[in-house]
Write a protein that holds these residues in place. Structure first.
Motif, PDB file in Angstrom:
ATOM      1  N   UNK A 529       8.127   3.134 -11.880  1.00  0.00           N
ATOM      2  CA  UNK A 529       8.501   2.660 -13.217  1.00  0.00           C
ATOM      3  C   UNK A 529       7.306   2.006 -13.901  1.00  0.00           C
ATOM      4  N   UNK A 530       6.541   1.203 -13.151  1.00  0.00           N
ATOM      5  CA  UNK A 530       5.383   0.535 -13.730  1.00  0.00           C
ATOM      6  C   UNK A 530       4.336   1.555 -14.190  1.00  0.00           C
ATOM      7  N   UNK A 531       4.059   2.560 -13.350  1.00  0.00           N
ATOM      8  CA  UNK A 531       3.080   3.587 -13.721  1.00  0.00           C
ATOM      9  C   UNK A 531       3.576   4.419 -14.896  1.00  0.00           C
ATOM     10  N   UNK A 532       4.873   4.684 -14.935  1.00  0.00           N
ATOM     11  CA  UNK A 532       5.463   5.467 -16.020  1.00  0.00           C
ATOM     12  C   UNK A 532       5.296   4.737 -17.352  1.00  0.00           C
ATOM     13  N   UNK A 536       2.945   5.719 -20.721  1.00  0.00           N
ATOM     14  CA  UNK A 536       3.743   6.049 -21.901  1.00  0.00           C
ATOM     15  C   UNK A 536       4.576   7.317 -21.708  1.00  0.00           C
ATOM     16  N   UNK A 537       5.124   7.469 -20.497  1.00  0.00           N
ATOM     17  CA  UNK A 537       6.017   8.587 -20.225  1.00  0.00           C
ATOM     18  C   UNK A 537       5.326   9.892 -19.883  1.00  0.00           C
ATOM     19  N   UNK A 543       1.194  10.097 -12.430  1.00  0.00           N
ATOM     20  CA  UNK A 543       0.837  10.578 -11.090  1.00  0.00           C
ATOM     21  C   UNK A 543      -0.602  10.212 -10.747  1.00  0.00           C
ATOM     22  N   UNK A 544      -1.501  10.319 -11.741  1.00  0.00           N
ATOM     23  CA  UNK A 544      -2.895   9.950 -11.506  1.00  0.00           C
ATOM     24  C   UNK A 544      -3.024   8.472 -11.171  1.00  0.00           C
ATOM     25  N   UNK A 545      -2.259   7.623 -11.871  1.00  0.00           N
ATOM     26  CA  UNK A 545      -2.292   6.189 -11.579  1.00  0.00           C
ATOM     27  C   UNK A 545      -1.796   5.891 -10.168  1.00  0.00           C
ATOM     28  N   UNK A 546      -0.812   6.669  -9.716  1.00  0.00           N
ATOM     29  CA  UNK A 546      -0.246   6.477  -8.367  1.00  0.00           C
ATOM     30  C   UNK A 546      -1.011   7.233  -7.293  1.00  0.00           C
ATOM     31  N   UNK A 547      -2.044   8.010  -7.735  1.00  0.00           N
ATOM     32  CA  UNK A 547      -2.831   8.842  -6.808  1.00  0.00           C
ATOM     33  C   UNK A 547      -1.927   9.828  -6.081  1.00  0.00           C
ATOM     34  N   UNK A 548      -1.037  10.447  -6.851  1.00  0.00           N
ATOM     35  CA  UNK A 548      -0.122  11.458  -6.325  1.00  0.00           C
ATOM     36  C   UNK A 548      -0.334  12.760  -7.077  1.00  0.00           C
ATOM     37  N   UNK A 563      15.630   9.549 -12.851  1.00  0.00           N
ATOM     38  CA  UNK A 563      15.553  10.322 -14.090  1.00  0.00           C
ATOM     39  C   UNK A 563      16.182   9.574 -15.258  1.00  0.00           C
ATOM     40  N   UNK A 564      17.389   9.102 -15.049  1.00  0.00           N
ATOM     41  CA  UNK A 564      18.084   8.411 -16.140  1.00  0.00           C
ATOM     42  C   UNK A 564      17.360   7.131 -16.531  1.00  0.00           C
ATOM     43  N   UNK A 565      16.857   6.408 -15.540  1.00  0.00           N
ATOM     44  CA  UNK A 565      16.154   5.142 -15.806  1.00  0.00           C
ATOM     45  C   UNK A 565      14.918   5.394 -16.649  1.00  0.00           C
ATOM     46  N   UNK A 566      14.136   6.428 -16.272  1.00  0.00           N
ATOM     47  CA  UNK A 566      12.885   6.703 -16.975  1.00  0.00           C
ATOM     48  C   UNK A 566      13.134   7.296 -18.355  1.00  0.00           C
TER      49      UNK A 566
END
Length: 569
Positions: A529-532, A536-537, A543-548, A563-566
């Motif tokens: 959620x923090x990375x999202x 800005x969605x 994914x880059x911020x999370x290194x995924x 999904x609903x939360x984001x």
């Protein structure tokens, strides 16, 4: 000479010198890998030429396969397990210096050490061989420095030479084209190593107090012997890989069935009782439960020496299936240009497995009834009745008893097939077998995909155990292989599993998650959620911020129900 006759010396006279297993050969060797007349060395116009005499057996000169070639001084000839050095009388060489001949003999005696290096332990890799080779060269002759490089093929070896900065830049190409390379300016001698006729490496040394001809000859002798070590190392590695696949059969017995649940134990016991008998067997169960594997286990324990032949009755049209089962005579129908044996004949003395027997057309059901009753049949278009000695094992996922009662399947055929019925349990009824099966398929897929995977994370295994598996073992195998292909870590994580498993497991849960699992899940949710929000969605930026990998992030979002939360953010 290297090999079992190391140290022997043979004089070439002005007449042909033949090598082989024949007693009439000039040099008779007992090596079973040799031909009776393997190769011959002849004097021609003041030169000596060697020629191979047997097309099915190989002679090597300086590591290269030859048909016929002129011999030069210090050429190395490999015949089976024996290695020779061709020397002209009166030419300067190792024999002229007192210690060099002994050094060469010591080098030849190292053949057995090389082989033991390659086969002694699992650590016998090409990297360790490189270090051992140059160390042994230093033990044989004084050198200031040296290097050994091994690689599979000229291109790979060229890359390694460039990475090590070996000079000249075209060193590998010169070795292939010219043989040993002496660089007097840099004070180095380099010789190629050949294995199976292809360049497999090089040895380079800077001698101390030793002439270039002498160091080149010693390095060449060591290179010939080193080829045996390289071949052994690669063969052992191939055997290890094969052995690893065989060791995947842990938790299996002679049936090849994996599982320790009560249902599997009962099935194994039943197979052990009925396999030695020749009774017809009907295997009942859902698709993907391993009915063919059970049939093979019955055949393997039956004592029958004939083959196991499987036929899928649902895979072919009625006419093609009739020809496939019973065979046909020449001219029986359009396209029957010759006589063909059917699967029943091919299974003579063994077992025929009829999968999806419920799909047989009524006409074929009548013919199969005759096979079971009379143990005889006719080919399509034939007039001769053929006797048959086969055991019939059939399988179906249908309820044949109900279909026989309503006339959809011949009742007399059903009773002939149903002498002994074995029922396979669906995977949802034996969840205790899921970890064994999943880990078996995981290691099998990892070996096939050349990936190193240690196992399943606790959460991933919990999802596997709680999913109902409507496709049974086949679905589990496919899901595991997908996880290996898409996974990016040493452990298989929930996000590597198919969506069907993630969604289906959420409905049926074997037990409540532990406090630790809840805390880990909460940490993952907060991080995503923090990375999202920071991205800005944009899921790729998140994914880059999370290194995924972006796909891994999407799978995590589905797994954690975010999904609903984001979407609200």
């Amino acid at each position: 000479m290297g090999g079992t006759l190391a140290g022997n010396r043979y004089i070439l006279e002005e007449k042909p010198f033949e090598i082989g297993r024949a007693r009439s050969a000039s040099l008779c060797l007992t090596d079973p890998a040799l031909a009776a007349r393997h190769c011959i060395i002849r004097p021609i116009n003041g030169q000596w030429r060697i020629a191979s005499l047997s097309p099915g057996h190989t002679t090597y000169v300086n590591g290269l396969r030859i048909n016929e070639q002129q011999l030069e001084d210090n050429d190395q000839i490999s015949v089976g397990d024996n290695d020779f050095i061709f020397r002209r009388q009166g030419e300067p060489g190792p024999e002229t210096s007192g210690g060099s001949k002994a050094a060469l003999l010591r080098a030849c005696s190292l053949l057995f050490l090389f082989r033991s290096l390659a086969t002694a332990s699992a650590e016998s890799t090409e990297g360790s061989l490189e270090a051992q080779l140059i160390r042994l060269v230093g033990d044989i002759v004084p050198i200031e420095s040296g290097v050994t490089l091994l690689a599979k093929g000229e291109a790979a070896l060229t890359e390694r030479c460039a990475a090590r900065g070996l000079q000249p830049r075209n060193l590998c190409a010169k070795l292939v084209a010219e043989g040993p390379v002496v660089d007097a300016e840099r004070g180095t001698a380099t010789v190629p190593i050949y294995a199976r006729g292809n360049i497999a490496g090089l040895i380079q040394a800077r001698p101390r107090g030793v002439s270039f001809p002498e160091i080149t000859e010693i390095l060449s002798a060591v290179a010939v012997l080193a080829a045996a070590a390289i071949e052994s190392a690669r063969e052992v590695e191939a055997l290890r890989n094969e052995n690893a696949l065989l060791l995947e059969q842990i938790h299996t017995d002679e049936t090849g069935l994996i599982g320790e649940s009560p249902a599997m134990e009962r099935l194994r016991a039943t197979i052990g009782r009925v396999a030695p008998r020749d009774a017809t067997i009907l295997i009942l169960g859902e698709s993907g439960t391993g009915k063919e594997l059970i049939a093979r286990a019955l055949h393997n324990q039956s004592g029958r020496r004939g083959p196991f032949v499987a036929v899928n009755c649902a895979a072919l049209s009625d006419n093609l299936l009739e020809s496939e089962l019973f065979g046909h005579e020449k001219g029986a129908f359009t396209g029957a240009v010759s006589q063909k044996k059917g699967k029943l004949e091919m299974a003579e003395g063994g077992t025929i497995f009829l999968d999806e027997i419920g799909e047989l057309a009524p006409g074929l059901q009548a013919k199969m009834l005759r096979v079971l009753q009379e143990r005889e049949f006719d080919r399509v278009g034939g007039t001769q009745t053929l006797r048959l000695d086969v055991r019939v094992i059939a399988a179906t996922n249908r309820d044949l008893a109900s279909e026989a009662k309503r006339g959809a399947f011949r009742e007399d055929l059903y009773h002939r097939l149903n002498v002994v019925a074995l029922r396979t349990s669906p995977l949802r009824e034996r969840p205790e077998d899921i970890p064994l099966l999943a880990n078996h398929f995981l290691q099998k897929a990892a070996a096939r995909c050349k990936r190193r995977v240690q196992g399943f994370s606790p959460e991933a295994m919990r999802l596997l155990r709680s999913y109902p598996w409507p496709g049974n073992v086949r679905e589990l195998e496919n899901a595991t292989e997908r996880a290996v292909v898409l996974g990016t870590t040493d452990m298989t994580l929930p996000e590597d599993l198919p969506d069907t498993v993630l969604d289906g497991s959420a409905v049926v849960t074997a037990s409540s998650p532990s406090a630790f699992q809840n805390s880990v899940g909460s940490a993952k949710r907060e991080s995503i959620i923090r990375a999202w929000n920071q991205a800005n969605g944009d899921y790729k930026a998140a994914a880059a911020l999370l290194e995924l990998h972006p796909n891994s992030l999407l799978r995590l979002i589905r797994t954690l129900r975010l999904r609903d939360v984001l979407n609200q953010r």
